[in-house]
Design a protein around this motif. Structure first.
Motif, PDB file in Angstrom:
ATOM      1  N   GLN A 102      84.824  61.866  82.877  1.00  0.00           N
ATOM      2  CA  GLN A 102      85.190  63.433  82.387  1.00  0.00           C
ATOM      3  C   GLN A 102      84.120  64.020  82.006  1.00  0.00           C
ATOM      4  OE1 GLN A 102      88.390  62.991  79.349  1.00  0.00           O
ATOM      5  NE2 GLN A 102      89.794  63.262  81.094  1.00  0.00           N
TER       6      GLN A 102
ATOM      7  N   THR B 102      87.937  65.953  85.338  1.00  0.00           N
ATOM      8  CA  THR B 102      88.265  64.366  85.590  1.00  0.00           C
ATOM      9  C   THR B 102      88.219  64.018  87.031  1.00  0.00           C
ATOM     10  OG1 THR B 102      89.703  64.433  83.678  1.00  0.00           O
ATOM     11  CG2 THR B 102      89.882  62.479  85.468  1.00  0.00           C
TER      12      THR B 102
ATOM     13  N   TYR C 236      87.728  56.206  84.983  1.00  0.00           N
ATOM     14  CA  TYR C 236      87.792  57.815  85.152  1.00  0.00           C
ATOM     15  C   TYR C 236      86.371  58.226  84.299  1.00  0.00           C
ATOM     16  CZ  TYR C 236      92.697  56.501  85.816  1.00  0.00           C
ATOM     17  OH  TYR C 236      93.613  56.050  86.389  1.00  0.00           O
TER      18      TYR C 236
ATOM     19  N   TRP D  92      88.576  69.429  80.451  1.00  0.00           N
ATOM     20  CA  TRP D  92      87.766  68.469  80.885  1.00  0.00           C
ATOM     21  C   TRP D  92      88.065  68.199  82.478  1.00  0.00           C
ATOM     22  CZ3 TRP D  92      83.803  65.712  78.232  1.00  0.00           C
ATOM     23  CH2 TRP D  92      84.002  65.756  77.000  1.00  0.00           C
TER      24      TRP D  92
END
Length: 186
Positions: free
Chosen positions: A127, A113, A125, A111
């Motif tokens: 992703q 991020t 965050y 992913w």
């Protein structure tokens, strides 16, 4: 400065009827020179813009149009990989039931991020993961579809709880056989 000099020369050329060593009046020659220069500069600018756009967007230009990369190798080895690909496959098959799917892949290792900031403070965050499908459309051509998965997590929480986009179909390229063949070689 160059523009000022050009204006002075153009103004002065109105008083000069013809220069003995050239073809036509000075004003006409300057006008022709300026037109030819503009066409040449516009061509260079267009080429530079095309190169920058293609490099920054991840798109390839074929026959004057932009197309996505053709991804056929799955690099994502996460435990949820098969489930994510199945979700995209299901969406695609619902829209295009008669097409023969050649590949469903996630061409990322993991992913992507990034941090989510609110008023200059990190709140969490985000992703992102992309999935691509290439399918054959009879004998006429191909379809290349792009999906995105996006999830968010607040700082201090144990898991990514908020699924923002799951999956979101963000782009479809319809490719002729000619365009498909050219994209394979890029």
């Amino acid at each position: 400065m160059l523009l000022l000099a050009l204006l002075v020369v153009c103004g002065a050329s109105a008083q000069v009827t013809e220069k003995p060593t050239g073809k036509g009046k000075l004003k006409e020659r300057l006008s022709n020179f300026w037109s030819q220069s503009k066409v040449a500069i516009d061509g260079v600018v267009t080429k530079v813009q095309d190169n920058l756009e293609a490099e920054n967007s991840g798109l390839h230009r074929v026959n004057g149009k932009y197309y996505m990369h053709l991804y056929d190798t799955n690099l994502y080895k996460g435990a949820d990989g098969a489930e994510l690909c199945a979700l995209c496959r299901s969406e695609f098959e619902n829209k295009y039931p008669a097409m023969a799917i050649k590949s469903v892949v996630i061409p990322q290792v993991d992913w992507e991020t990034s941090t989510v900031e609110v008023d200059g403070k990190v709140e969490g965050y985000a992703q992102t993961l992309y999935c691509y499908i290439i399918a054959k459309d009879g004998n006429e051509g191909y379809v290349n579809a792009k999906f995105v998965f996006e999830r968010q997590k607040k700082v201090g929480e144990p898991t990514m709880g908020n699924r923002v986009k799951w999956p979101l179909w963000i782009r479809t390229d319809v490719l002729t056989n000619e365009v498909y063949a050219k994209l394979l070689t890029k």
